[in-house]
Motif scaffolding. Structure first.
Motif, PDB file in Angstrom:
ATOM      1  N   GLY A 164       6.661  13.973   8.904  1.00  0.00           N
ATOM      2  CA  GLY A 164       7.988  14.282   9.587  1.00  0.00           C
ATOM      3  C   GLY A 164       7.422  14.784  11.021  1.00  0.00           C
ATOM      4  N   LEU A 165       7.108  13.194  11.644  1.00  0.00           N
ATOM      5  CA  LEU A 165       6.618  13.250  12.934  1.00  0.00           C
ATOM      6  C   LEU A 165       6.953  11.906  13.285  1.00  0.00           C
ATOM      7  CD1 LEU A 165       3.454  15.179  13.789  1.00  0.00           C
ATOM      8  CD2 LEU A 165       5.156  15.832  14.091  1.00  0.00           C
ATOM      9  N   VAL A 166       7.350  11.697  14.954  1.00  0.00           N
ATOM     10  CA  VAL A 166       7.860  10.489  14.533  1.00  0.00           C
ATOM     11  C   VAL A 166       6.379  10.318  15.687  1.00  0.00           C
ATOM     12  CG1 VAL A 166       9.270   8.726  15.617  1.00  0.00           C
ATOM     13  CG2 VAL A 166      10.343  10.243  13.808  1.00  0.00           C
ATOM     14  N   ILE A 167       5.213   8.791  15.176  1.00  0.00           N
ATOM     15  CA  ILE A 167       4.835   8.939  16.063  1.00  0.00           C
ATOM     16  C   ILE A 167       4.583   7.357  16.773  1.00  0.00           C
ATOM     17  CG2 ILE A 167       1.841   9.099  16.728  1.00  0.00           C
ATOM     18  CD1 ILE A 167       2.320  11.369  14.366  1.00  0.00           C
ATOM     19  N   SER A 168       4.203   7.239  18.203  1.00  0.00           N
ATOM     20  CA  SER A 168       4.164   5.565  18.950  1.00  0.00           C
ATOM     21  C   SER A 168       2.115   5.937  19.629  1.00  0.00           C
ATOM     22  CB  SER A 168       5.277   6.433  20.076  1.00  0.00           C
ATOM     23  OG  SER A 168       6.987   5.623  19.959  1.00  0.00           O
ATOM     24  N   PRO A 169       2.378   4.533  19.340  1.00  0.00           N
ATOM     25  CA  PRO A 169       0.651   4.762  20.733  1.00  0.00           C
ATOM     26  C   PRO A 169       0.436   5.407  21.868  1.00  0.00           C
ATOM     27  CG  PRO A 169       1.395   2.361  19.018  1.00  0.00           C
ATOM     28  CD  PRO A 169       2.360   3.497  19.014  1.00  0.00           C
ATOM     29  N   GLY A 170      -0.561   6.073  21.188  1.00  0.00           N
ATOM     30  CA  GLY A 170      -0.862   6.665  22.623  1.00  0.00           C
ATOM     31  C   GLY A 170      -0.534   7.950  22.648  1.00  0.00           C
ATOM     32  N   ASP A 171       0.219   7.988  21.884  1.00  0.00           N
ATOM     33  CA  ASP A 171       0.941   9.630  21.364  1.00  0.00           C
ATOM     34  C   ASP A 171      -0.309  10.905  21.389  1.00  0.00           C
ATOM     35  OD1 ASP A 171       3.883   8.681  22.438  1.00  0.00           O
ATOM     36  OD2 ASP A 171       4.102   9.153  20.143  1.00  0.00           O
ATOM     37  N   LEU A 172       0.288  11.672  22.414  1.00  0.00           N
ATOM     38  CA  LEU A 172      -1.282  12.578  22.241  1.00  0.00           C
ATOM     39  C   LEU A 172      -0.671  13.276  20.484  1.00  0.00           C
ATOM     40  CD1 LEU A 172      -3.837  13.817  23.147  1.00  0.00           C
ATOM     41  CD2 LEU A 172      -2.324  15.719  24.570  1.00  0.00           C
ATOM     42  N   ILE A 173      -1.998  13.243  19.721  1.00  0.00           N
ATOM     43  CA  ILE A 173      -2.232  13.914  18.658  1.00  0.00           C
ATOM     44  C   ILE A 173      -3.177  15.342  19.037  1.00  0.00           C
ATOM     45  CG2 ILE A 173      -2.477  14.364  16.369  1.00  0.00           C
ATOM     46  CD1 ILE A 173      -0.853  12.520  16.791  1.00  0.00           C
ATOM     47  N   VAL A 174      -2.625  16.971  18.750  1.00  0.00           N
ATOM     48  CA  VAL A 174      -3.865  17.862  18.924  1.00  0.00           C
ATOM     49  C   VAL A 174      -3.367  18.489  17.660  1.00  0.00           C
ATOM     50  CG1 VAL A 174      -3.982  19.649  19.910  1.00  0.00           C
ATOM     51  CG2 VAL A 174      -2.733  17.835  21.368  1.00  0.00           C
ATOM     52  N   ALA A 175      -4.951  18.603  16.315  1.00  0.00           N
ATOM     53  CA  ALA A 175      -4.216  19.573  15.675  1.00  0.00           C
ATOM     54  C   ALA A 175      -5.099  20.819  15.203  1.00  0.00           C
ATOM     55  CB  ALA A 175      -4.427  18.544  14.195  1.00  0.00           C
ATOM     56  N   ASP A 176      -5.387  21.556  14.831  1.00  0.00           N
ATOM     57  CA  ASP A 176      -6.401  23.031  14.460  1.00  0.00           C
ATOM     58  C   ASP A 176      -6.223  23.512  13.244  1.00  0.00           C
ATOM     59  OD1 ASP A 176      -4.152  24.854  14.851  1.00  0.00           O
ATOM     60  OD2 ASP A 176      -4.564  25.484  16.804  1.00  0.00           O
ATOM     61  N   ALA A 177      -6.584  25.103  12.543  1.00  0.00           N
ATOM     62  CA  ALA A 177      -6.322  25.707  11.725  1.00  0.00           C
ATOM     63  C   ALA A 177      -4.790  25.423  11.587  1.00  0.00           C
ATOM     64  CB  ALA A 177      -7.068  26.949  11.721  1.00  0.00           C
ATOM     65  N   ASP A 178      -3.625  25.881  12.452  1.00  0.00           N
ATOM     66  CA  ASP A 178      -2.141  25.868  12.413  1.00  0.00           C
ATOM     67  C   ASP A 178      -1.947  24.617  12.382  1.00  0.00           C
ATOM     68  OD1 ASP A 178      -1.684  28.513  12.194  1.00  0.00           O
ATOM     69  OD2 ASP A 178      -2.810  28.529  14.208  1.00  0.00           O
ATOM     70  N   GLY A 179      -2.343  23.211  12.190  1.00  0.00           N
ATOM     71  CA  GLY A 179      -1.786  22.081  11.764  1.00  0.00           C
ATOM     72  C   GLY A 179      -2.404  21.630  13.172  1.00  0.00           C
ATOM     73  N   VAL A 180      -0.773  20.290  12.503  1.00  0.00           N
ATOM     74  CA  VAL A 180      -0.672  18.790  13.209  1.00  0.00           C
ATOM     75  C   VAL A 180       0.777  19.057  14.109  1.00  0.00           C
ATOM     76  CG1 VAL A 180      -1.046  16.665  13.341  1.00  0.00           C
ATOM     77  CG2 VAL A 180      -2.432  17.482  11.960  1.00  0.00           C
ATOM     78  N   ILE A 181      -0.047  18.575  15.275  1.00  0.00           N
ATOM     79  CA  ILE A 181       1.829  18.255  16.465  1.00  0.00           C
ATOM     80  C   ILE A 181       1.281  16.992  17.295  1.00  0.00           C
ATOM     81  CG2 ILE A 181       0.614  19.495  18.709  1.00  0.00           C
ATOM     82  CD1 ILE A 181       3.871  20.528  18.418  1.00  0.00           C
ATOM     83  N   ALA A 182       2.293  16.336  17.383  1.00  0.00           N
ATOM     84  CA  ALA A 182       2.423  14.763  18.146  1.00  0.00           C
ATOM     85  C   ALA A 182       3.038  14.781  19.416  1.00  0.00           C
ATOM     86  CB  ALA A 182       2.403  13.885  17.786  1.00  0.00           C
ATOM     87  N   ILE A 183       2.603  14.195  20.672  1.00  0.00           N
ATOM     88  CA  ILE A 183       3.283  14.509  22.313  1.00  0.00           C
ATOM     89  C   ILE A 183       3.468  13.730  22.424  1.00  0.00           C
ATOM     90  CG2 ILE A 183       2.875  15.720  24.308  1.00  0.00           C
ATOM     91  CD1 ILE A 183       1.038  17.803  23.116  1.00  0.00           C
ATOM     92  N   PRO A 184       4.585  13.339  22.756  1.00  0.00           N
ATOM     93  CA  PRO A 184       5.121  11.785  23.230  1.00  0.00           C
ATOM     94  C   PRO A 184       3.978  11.822  24.846  1.00  0.00           C
ATOM     95  CG  PRO A 184       7.033  12.467  22.439  1.00  0.00           C
ATOM     96  CD  PRO A 184       5.918  13.486  22.140  1.00  0.00           C
TER      97      PRO A 184
END
Length: 244
Positions: A164-184
């Motif tokens: 469900g995420l669109v991720i490009s090289p160098g985007d920031l991935i942050v994840a913890d017990a609640d799940g995963v998110i990507a920040i452009p």
């Protein structure tokens, strides 16, 4: 610069994404993933992934090294591990396929040696007992004992769709017990103060709730506005009680 025309159809290895400032990495590592999601409109976040590293306190925070594979084939994931730098997060678009595992325990040991921060896999993993030993984070859609092929095709450092995420090289991935998110990457410096302010607001609300001084007016005002809007609406559009 690497061009797609330099590669056979279905194969591609692109350039690394832009670097992320260490101070920004450190700051986002301190912020809960739900706060980041709230600050991005509450409509962003990976869906359907499970953490298999057996450590709910672990926080994953690092730049995305992206991989797109043919379902059930991990040739290009091996290449990504070879290319990875310490702290990278390998993000794999495996089309959500669960028929064959894309990574396993042997790849985990390679990742530990390379100091890779973790994996985000829209696909399956295997060797769960090894992943549960920790040392490297892994979120995946599921698991199966069936191993992968290593024939390709696939791509590295390309824009991918992952859970469900669109991720490009160098985007920031942050994840913890609640799940995963990507920040452009180009939104990091703007988003950071917003998330920090949001986290501070939540701390104040949490303290107020614990003290028994929570503010019901916060929600009652919303209900009054909804009620007023309903009363102003034409009769045919007003909310009607549902018969029991």
């Amino acid at each position: 610069m690497t061009m797609r025309s330099d590669w056979p159809i279905g194969y591609f290895i692109g350039e690394r994404g832009p670097q992320i400032d260490n101070a920004i990495l450190a700051a986002f590592r301190q912020l809960p993933v739900p706060n980041i999601g709230d600050s991005m409109g509450r409509s962003v976040g990976a869906l359907g992934l499970t953490a298999y590293h057996n450590d709910p306190q672990l926080v994953l925070c690092g730049p995305a090294l992206t991989v797109k594979v043919r379902p059930g084939d991990n040739l290009m994931i091996h290449k990504a591990i070879e290319l990875a730098q310490p702290g990278d997060v390998i993000v794999v678009d495996g089309s959500g396929d669960l028929t064959q595992a894309l990574i396993g325990g042997l790849m985990r040991t390679s990742a530990i040696a390379k100091k890779i921060a973790g994996f985000v896999i829209d696909g399956a993993v295997r060797d769960l007992n090894e992943w549960a030993e920790g040392g490297v984070a892994v979120w995946a859609r599921g698991n199966t004992l069936r191993g992968p092929s290593k024939d390709g095709p696939g791509e590295v450092n390309t824009t991918v769709h992952c859970a469900g995420l669109v991720i490009s090289p160098g985007d920031l991935i942050v994840a913890d017990a609640d799940g995963v998110i990507a920040i452009p990457h180009d939104e990091l410096s703007v988003l950071l103060p917003r998330v920090q302010q949001h986290a501070q607001r939540e701390e104040k609300i949490r303290a107020s709730n614990l003290a028994g001084t929570n503010d019901p007016e916060r929600f009652n005002a919303i209900l009054r506005c909804q009620r007023l809007s309903c009363l102003k609406a034409p009769e045919s559009f007003r909310l009607q009680p549902t018969p029991l």
